[in-house]
Enzyme design. Structure first.
Site, PDB file in Angstrom:
ATOM      1  N   THR A 145       0.837  -1.200   0.000  1.00 24.40           N
ATOM      2  CA  THR A 145       0.000   0.000   0.000  1.00 24.40           C
ATOM      3  C   THR A 145       0.873   1.251   0.000  1.00 24.40           C
ATOM      4  OG1 THR A 145      -1.560   1.333   1.297  1.00 24.40           O
ATOM      5  CG2 THR A 145      -0.118  -0.129   2.539  1.00 24.40           C
ATOM      6  N   SER A 187      -2.315   3.370  10.239  1.00 24.25           N
ATOM      7  CA  SER A 187      -3.278   2.469  10.885  1.00 24.25           C
ATOM      8  C   SER A 187      -2.603   1.127  11.099  1.00 24.25           C
ATOM      9  CB  SER A 187      -4.519   2.277  10.012  1.00 24.25           C
ATOM     10  OG  SER A 187      -4.217   1.431   8.923  1.00 24.25           O
ATOM     11  N   TYR A 189      -3.649  -1.645   9.929  1.00 25.16           N
ATOM     12  CA  TYR A 189      -3.582  -2.268   8.602  1.00 25.16           C
ATOM     13  C   TYR A 189      -2.335  -1.835   7.837  1.00 25.16           C
ATOM     14  CZ  TYR A 189      -4.028  -2.223   3.582  1.00 25.16           C
ATOM     15  OH  TYR A 189      -3.747  -2.328   2.254  1.00 25.16           O
ATOM     16  N   HIS A 190      -2.109  -0.526   7.761  1.00 24.79           N
ATOM     17  CA  HIS A 190      -0.925  -0.048   7.038  1.00 24.79           C
ATOM     18  C   HIS A 190       0.360  -0.540   7.706  1.00 24.79           C
ATOM     19  CE1 HIS A 190      -3.947   3.090   5.744  1.00 24.79           C
ATOM     20  NE2 HIS A 190      -3.465   2.687   4.594  1.00 24.79           N
ATOM     21  N   LYS A 193       1.575  -3.824   6.457  1.00 22.25           N
ATOM     22  CA  LYS A 193       2.263  -3.806   5.153  1.00 22.25           C
ATOM     23  C   LYS A 193       3.708  -3.334   5.309  1.00 22.25           C
ATOM     24  CE  LYS A 193      -1.470  -4.828   2.560  1.00 22.25           C
ATOM     25  NZ  LYS A 193      -1.584  -5.948   1.605  1.00 22.25           N
TER      26      LYS A 193
END
Lengths: 406, 406
Positions: A145, A187, A189-190, A193
């Site tokens: 991302t 976040s 989520y980030h 990654k």
């Protein structure tokens, strides 16, 4: 090429499989169907009516004559089965999309945070570890991302993965190095990654795995050349507060004539890419692996940047729906710049679909067409980045619900 | 202070608990006893006879009059119990040592790799997530490793966690930033400590958690002021090929008059610290938390650097045992420099125990004292970094076994 698509039932995965199958590759979808389970958990569904993966594959076979296979497998939880399966299938390339991919969902509560970290890390690492143990020479293509970078420093374009820096030596001189771009995830989520990137760097270095990481922007659009071929091949369209992206929210709100809700000033700049370009980029990546011993190859998979308020204005101009501002559930700067290099994909032949051109189709042929399926209570972003922000947005969400009831 | 020591049954954990309990803090040890399970799995045991944790606590109570409690809990696997327990205990500080900590074990095979990643990531993230969810203002002190840095660039001292760099702007000028030192882990174990760092940066930024990360060198030595107080308080001493450090291997080999086995040229430089200094550093860290909103505070917890061949020579000179060279099971440079800053801990009062002074005690009072407990077949490093290296060392290990049988 024989390709395994992990997470091939998801929003990017499904049209990727169709695109690559159409191009003549042998495709097997490996998925635990977790995205459908999370729909159930949240009580939401895709705006577009979505068939089972098995039914989709039957339709694709009828339409194209091509066979894709499906393997139900949880790559985070079932390491031994993953390894056995890879040993049998022995793919030339694998595409790894099998991760929890929504920032708001990842910030919802501790259950969703721990799920996102444990699932996403184990998914990536299990695949890497199995390839090494089996001594498979599979090109590993991962969807990352743009969010690993955070925002660009004033006056400096974000490069594709690696940053030139000067480091001071003890004697006062500087020396040059190229380093992995320092991460700044916004976040959980980030964050996952960013963790992926370090695992890739290690396995490329220690085990000479060939790895490509695609740092993708916000994906928009529903149709690709293949999904258009049959109504039952349609891609999913998420508009709920957790999985719906900002553009989808605006389109849905425009379709039902609800004010477009901009969080904060709308001064945040984001990178975007159309789903058609996304699947083309993945194909380009698959066809251009790094060499053994190379560091991971990183592409910035995006084509445009927009400030959220400019995006809202585009949709507002197109639809005649007004814009309102709400508190931002995310902990982020009110305004940010984002200048990004994407020259590698352009040089490899990508011709982007632009928002100004493609958005009207999206409004008319998706948002308005399926407007009768919209549950307006699911649109507001309800997942906040901290407890403090949660209490701020909760009161506003109540007001907005009250307004809708009038 | 009320302190929870996660991993308090381990090599660094146990003397840390004794040291902090002796200093008057209220200590609870939280541990899943996994280190003892791995001993069982590998068929090895501490050179020093080690009692159960419950028995150790009984002895400590008798010797010191102080009570420490023990909680059997797997923080990676039992999130809900961790959260409930933290909600009850509400520690002022927690010390997180609850991770698989051996690089060779982490590289043994895919089972040990996936265990190390999944266990270490979940352990760290579960603690972070629980603190946020419970809104606890607990100072989070973590034991990292010098291995996150890899080796120092020629002519530049490794700073404490953060590196000053100049980044080129689009207009050709440079601007200054201080970034997390770019990581260069050499094993899956070291990789997990790099992943930890990114999680810490995120939670310090998003949730204002106060976090200290201690990048520790190779710890040597067995006794601290507290473990000396009773034979049953003795710390563990690992000498097996997976958990034994290079210095322990040399000491054990010296004790049984086996040639000191140097891997490769022995030109690798490592950072070292005595266990007595290690527990003092942890105490200093606990007493000096960062402020809310600060980035994680990073200390380099080491006191000396040595080249492996120089270390071998020290032990050889002391014991009269010869040195032999074997293939290196690790994938690493034959020779490396390592210049490290540790000025923060020195400024906070640390007075290091040096290898030249402390090693003789270690040889006489630990290695030779317990020499009758040494199983020589467990000494060689048998875990290789790649399949290729595995086949190289396997043949040599066979030779060495054959030699022992003569």
């Amino acid at each position: 090429m024989r390709i395994a698509v992990f997470g091939g039932d998801g929003f990017v995965g499904w049209p990727t499989c169709l695109h690559l199958s159409n191009a003549g590759h042998e495709i097997t979808i490996v998925d635990n169907l977790s995205r459908r389970r999370i729909d159930t958990e949240l009580g939401v569904q895709s705006l577009t009516p979505m068939d089972s993966i098995q039914e989709r594959l039957r339709i694709w076979k009828n339409v194209s004559g091509r066979t894709m296979r499906f393997e139900l497998l949880d790559i985070a939880e079932e390491y031994t089965r993953v390894k056995l399966w890879l040993d049998q299938y022995r793919p030339d390339a694998l595409i790894h999309l099998a991760q929890q991919r929504a920032a708001p969902y990842s910030m919802k509560n501790d259950r969703s945070k721990t799920y996102t970290v444990n699932n996403n890390v184990a998914a990536t690492h299990n695949l890497l570890s199995a390839l090494v143990e089996l001594e498979l020479d599979t090109h590993f293509v991962h969807l990352g991302t743009m969010g690993v970078y955070g925002y660009s420093d004033v006056g400096a374009t974000i490069p594709e993965g690696y940053l030139d820096v000067k480091i001071p030596a003890d004697d006062g001189t500087d020396f040059q190095r190229q380093i992995l771009y320092p991460t700044n995830p916004n976040s959980v989520y980030h964050l996952t990654k960013c963790l992926d990137q370090l695992m890739f760097a290690f396995y490329a270095s220690n085990d000479l795995l060939r790895i490509t990481d695609l740092h993708q922007g916000v994906v928009w659009g529903t149709h690709t050349d293949q999904t258009r071929r049959h109504e039952q091949l349609v891609n999913r369209f998420d508009y709920d507060g957790d999985y719906g992206t900002v553009l989808n929210r605006f389109l849905i709100q425009a379709a039902v004539k609800h004010p477009l809700t901009v969080h904060g000033t709308g001064g945040q700049t984001r990178a975007f890419i159309h789903i058609q370009d996304s699947v083309r980029c993945i194909e380009i990546a698959v066809n251009n692996p790094p060499a053994h011993g190379d560091r991971p190859k990183i592409f910035n998979q995006m084509t445009e940047t927009f400030r959220i308020r400019d995006l809202a204005k585009l949709v507002s101009d197109m639809s005649g729906v007004e814009i309102i501002n709400l508190p931002n559930p995310r902990k982020e700067a009110d305004e940010n710049d984002l200048k990004v290099s994407n020259k590698q994909l352009l040089e490899l032949g990508l011709e982007p679909v632009t928002l100004r051109v493609g958005m009207l189709e999206e409004l008319v042929h998706v948002a308005q067409k399926y407007a009768h399926r919209i549950d307006q209570s699911k649109i507001p972003a309800q997942s906040a980045w901290t407890h403090e922000l949660q209490s701020k947005i909760s009161s506003v969400v109540d007001i907005s619900t009250a307004k809708r009831k009038r």
